[in-house]
Scaffold this motif. Structure first.
Motif, mmCIF file in Angstrom:
data_model
loop_
_atom_site.group_PDB
_atom_site.id
_atom_site.type_symbol
_atom_site.label_atom_id
_atom_site.label_comp_id
_atom_site.label_asym_id
_atom_site.label_seq_id
_atom_site.Cartn_x
_atom_site.Cartn_y
_atom_site.Cartn_z
ATOM 1 N N ASP A 260 0.832 -1.209 0.000
ATOM 2 C CA ASP A 260 0.000 0.000 0.000
ATOM 3 C C ASP A 260 0.865 1.257 0.000
ATOM 4 O O ASP A 260 0.545 2.246 -0.673
ATOM 5 N N ASN A 261 1.960 1.217 0.753
ATOM 6 C CA ASN A 261 2.879 2.362 0.769
ATOM 7 C C ASN A 261 3.594 2.525 -0.562
ATOM 8 O O ASN A 261 3.832 3.654 -1.015
ATOM 9 N N VAL A 262 3.932 1.390 -1.189
ATOM 10 C CA VAL A 262 4.567 1.439 -2.508
ATOM 11 C C VAL A 262 3.612 2.056 -3.527
ATOM 12 O O VAL A 262 4.022 2.882 -4.360
ATOM 13 N N LYS A 263 2.327 1.687 -3.463
ATOM 14 C CA LYS A 263 1.323 2.271 -4.370
ATOM 15 C C LYS A 263 1.254 3.787 -4.197
ATOM 16 O O LYS A 263 1.182 4.535 -5.175
ATOM 17 N N MET A 264 1.263 4.232 -2.940
ATOM 18 C CA MET A 264 1.190 5.664 -2.662
ATOM 19 C C MET A 264 2.423 6.385 -3.202
ATOM 20 O O MET A 264 2.314 7.464 -3.806
ATOM 21 N N MET A 265 3.604 5.766 -2.991
ATOM 22 C CA MET A 265 4.839 6.387 -3.485
ATOM 23 C C MET A 265 4.863 6.419 -5.012
ATOM 24 O O MET A 265 5.328 7.388 -5.620
ATOM 25 N N PHE A 266 4.348 5.357 -5.630
ATOM 26 C CA PHE A 266 4.292 5.311 -7.091
ATOM 27 C C PHE A 266 3.384 6.419 -7.626
ATOM 28 O O PHE A 266 3.705 7.079 -8.627
ATOM 29 N N ALA A 267 2.259 6.638 -6.932
ATOM 30 C CA ALA A 267 1.322 7.678 -7.356
ATOM 31 C C ALA A 267 1.959 9.057 -7.291
ATOM 32 O O ALA A 267 1.564 9.965 -8.035
ATOM 33 N N HIS A 268 2.958 9.219 -6.422
ATOM 34 C CA HIS A 268 3.660 10.502 -6.298
ATOM 35 C C HIS A 268 4.953 10.531 -7.126
ATOM 36 O O HIS A 268 5.781 11.437 -6.967
ATOM 37 N N GLY A 269 5.123 9.520 -7.990
ATOM 38 C CA GLY A 269 6.260 9.521 -8.900
ATOM 39 C C GLY A 269 7.585 9.146 -8.288
ATOM 40 O O GLY A 269 8.648 9.534 -8.797
ATOM 41 N N ALA A 270 7.552 8.362 -7.189
ATOM 42 C CA ALA A 270 8.800 8.018 -6.503
ATOM 43 C C ALA A 270 9.641 7.022 -7.279
ATOM 44 O O ALA A 270 10.864 6.963 -7.099
ATOM 45 N N PHE A 271 9.018 6.219 -8.121
ATOM 46 C CA PHE A 271 9.771 5.257 -8.928
ATOM 47 C C PHE A 271 8.981 4.904 -10.180
ATOM 48 O O PHE A 271 7.836 5.329 -10.357
ATOM 49 N N SER A 272 9.588 4.090 -11.033
ATOM 50 C CA SER A 272 9.021 3.854 -12.356
ATOM 51 C C SER A 272 7.876 2.845 -12.349
ATOM 52 O O SER A 272 7.685 2.090 -11.392
ATOM 53 N N LYS A 273 7.168 2.835 -13.469
ATOM 54 C CA LYS A 273 6.064 1.902 -13.655
ATOM 55 C C LYS A 273 6.566 0.460 -13.643
ATOM 56 O O LYS A 273 5.921 -0.431 -13.085
ATOM 57 N N ASP A 274 7.736 0.224 -14.233
ATOM 58 C CA ASP A 274 8.308 -1.129 -14.258
ATOM 59 C C ASP A 274 8.668 -1.602 -12.857
ATOM 60 O O ASP A 274 8.446 -2.764 -12.509
ATOM 61 N N GLU A 275 9.241 -0.709 -12.036
ATOM 62 C CA GLU A 275 9.591 -1.074 -10.662
ATOM 63 C C GLU A 275 8.332 -1.432 -9.875
ATOM 64 O O GLU A 275 8.323 -2.394 -9.110
ATOM 65 N N PHE A 276 7.281 -0.655 -10.072
ATOM 66 C CA PHE A 276 6.021 -0.934 -9.378
ATOM 67 C C PHE A 276 5.430 -2.256 -9.850
ATOM 68 O O PHE A 276 4.957 -3.062 -9.045
ATOM 69 N N ALA A 277 5.461 -2.492 -11.157
ATOM 70 C CA ALA A 277 4.906 -3.730 -11.710
ATOM 71 C C ALA A 277 5.664 -4.950 -11.202
ATOM 72 O O ALA A 277 5.059 -5.987 -10.880
ATOM 73 N N ASN A 278 6.984 -4.856 -11.115
ATOM 74 C CA ASN A 278 7.790 -5.966 -10.600
ATOM 75 C C ASN A 278 7.446 -6.277 -9.144
ATOM 76 O O ASN A 278 7.352 -7.442 -8.748
ATOM 77 N N ALA A 279 7.273 -5.221 -8.351
ATOM 78 C CA ALA A 279 6.915 -5.415 -6.947
ATOM 79 C C ALA A 279 5.542 -6.056 -6.822
ATOM 80 O O ALA A 279 5.326 -6.954 -5.996
ATOM 81 N N LEU A 280 4.605 -5.620 -7.641
ATOM 82 C CA LEU A 280 3.237 -6.141 -7.600
ATOM 83 C C LEU A 280 3.207 -7.619 -7.988
ATOM 84 O O LEU A 280 2.519 -8.426 -7.352
#
Length: 307
Positions: A260-280
């Motif tokens: 949930d925290n990673v989703k929030m950080m992603f929404a604020h542009g903290a890291f890339s779409k690929d990094e988020f997808a890999n984590a998910l």
């Protein structure tokens, strides 16, 4: 010296000697001396490099991806520490068994027997404590942690799963002593619980430095919720790079709070779409690996009982 003997040079005087018999730096473990006098003489010169190397080793251990703990019966990864329907410590054999395997035993002819060693359950909280202390005498770290949790809550129900059992004296100081011992013996839960004590002021003054220290030891030991806490604390203090590293690792290990925290950080542009997808993807994979028919049935049964 024989041909097989490994030699090293003293960092202070340069004299060669048998590596196994030389005096090693107690902290970095990498620099050697021919004797204690040379070690003392070189201490001031070596201090900065030693501290830098120790910090590098700790940092590498802290951010190493941990292997999930498995149930010793079904061999599936255990649900994360602290989650409902995760695992139960058995004082008879000193094993932590997933609720799915406990449920399967209850549904068989074994009923209340331990799913691992087939020992009947304790007849009272007092007997459970005696069993725990036997495990503690053997150096079982989980036994120390379990008794610590009982002292922390002041409730025997954590020790003895039957109605009407209470009266455990609440003693935060004793609990923290047991948590520390558990951690020193290798129980990441012990260090995590001690971190919680310093975080929330349970039996000690609130000390966020010590809380982070024990969370770090727990995370090095593979405790995912401790890593999530570190990520949240680093984020609040503005250290977003470290927060990102902790939360990504915790999410990949299956912690929903971290995800949930990673989703929030992603929404604020903290890291890339690929990094988020890999984590998910990693999160979903470990969640799927934790599932079993017996665990699902145990969860439903326990939710009904709880309701």
């Amino acid at each position: 010296m024989s041909a097989d003997t490994t030699t090293d040079k003293c960092a202070a005087c340069g004299k060669e000697g048998d590596s196994d018999n030389m005096n090693t730096c107690n902290k970095c473990k990498e620099v050697k001396y021919c004797n204690a006098a040379c070690k003392k003489k070189h201490r001031k010169k070596h201090k900065k490099a030693c501290e830098r190397r120790v910090a590098e080793v700790i940092e590498a251990a802290l951010f190493k991806e941990a292997e999930p703990e498995e149930c010793p019966i079904c061999m599936l990864p255990l649900p994360l520490d602290g989650e409902s329907f995760a695992a139960q410590f058995q004082s008879c054999c000193g094993k932590s068994i997933c609720h799915g395997c406990i449920y399967a035993m209850e549904m068989s002819e074994g009923k209340d027997l331990c799913a691992f060693c087939r020992t009947p359950p304790p007849s009272s909280a007092e007997e459970q404590i005696k069993r725990l202390k036997k495990q503690m005498d053997k150096g079982n770290s989980e036994a120390f942690n379990t008794l610590g949790l009982a002292y922390e809550s002041g409730d025997c129900s954590i020790l003895y799963y039957a109605a009407g059992q209470s009266g455990m004296p609440q003693d935060y100081q004793k609990a923290n002593e047991l948590f520390l011992k558990a951690g020193e013996l290798g129980c990441a839960d012990g260090y995590y619980n001690l971190g919680i004590s310093y975080h929330r002021g349970k039996g000690v003054e609130v000390d966020m430095g010590k809380a982070k220290y024990y969370y770090s030891l727990a995370a090095i030991g593979g405790h995912i919720m401790a890593r999530t806490n570190l990520g949240v604390l680093d984020g609040r203090s503005g250290n977003h790079h470290r927060a990102f590293k902790h939360l990504i690792l915790a999410a990949k290990a299956g912690d929903k709070t971290a995800l949930d925290n990673v989703k929030m950080m992603f929404a604020h542009g903290a890291f890339s779409k690929d990094e988020f997808a890999n984590a998910l993807r990693a999160y979903q994979k470990i969640q799927d690996e934790m599932k079993s028919d017996a665990r699902n049935k145990a969860r439903v049964r326990d939710e009904v009982r709880g309701g």
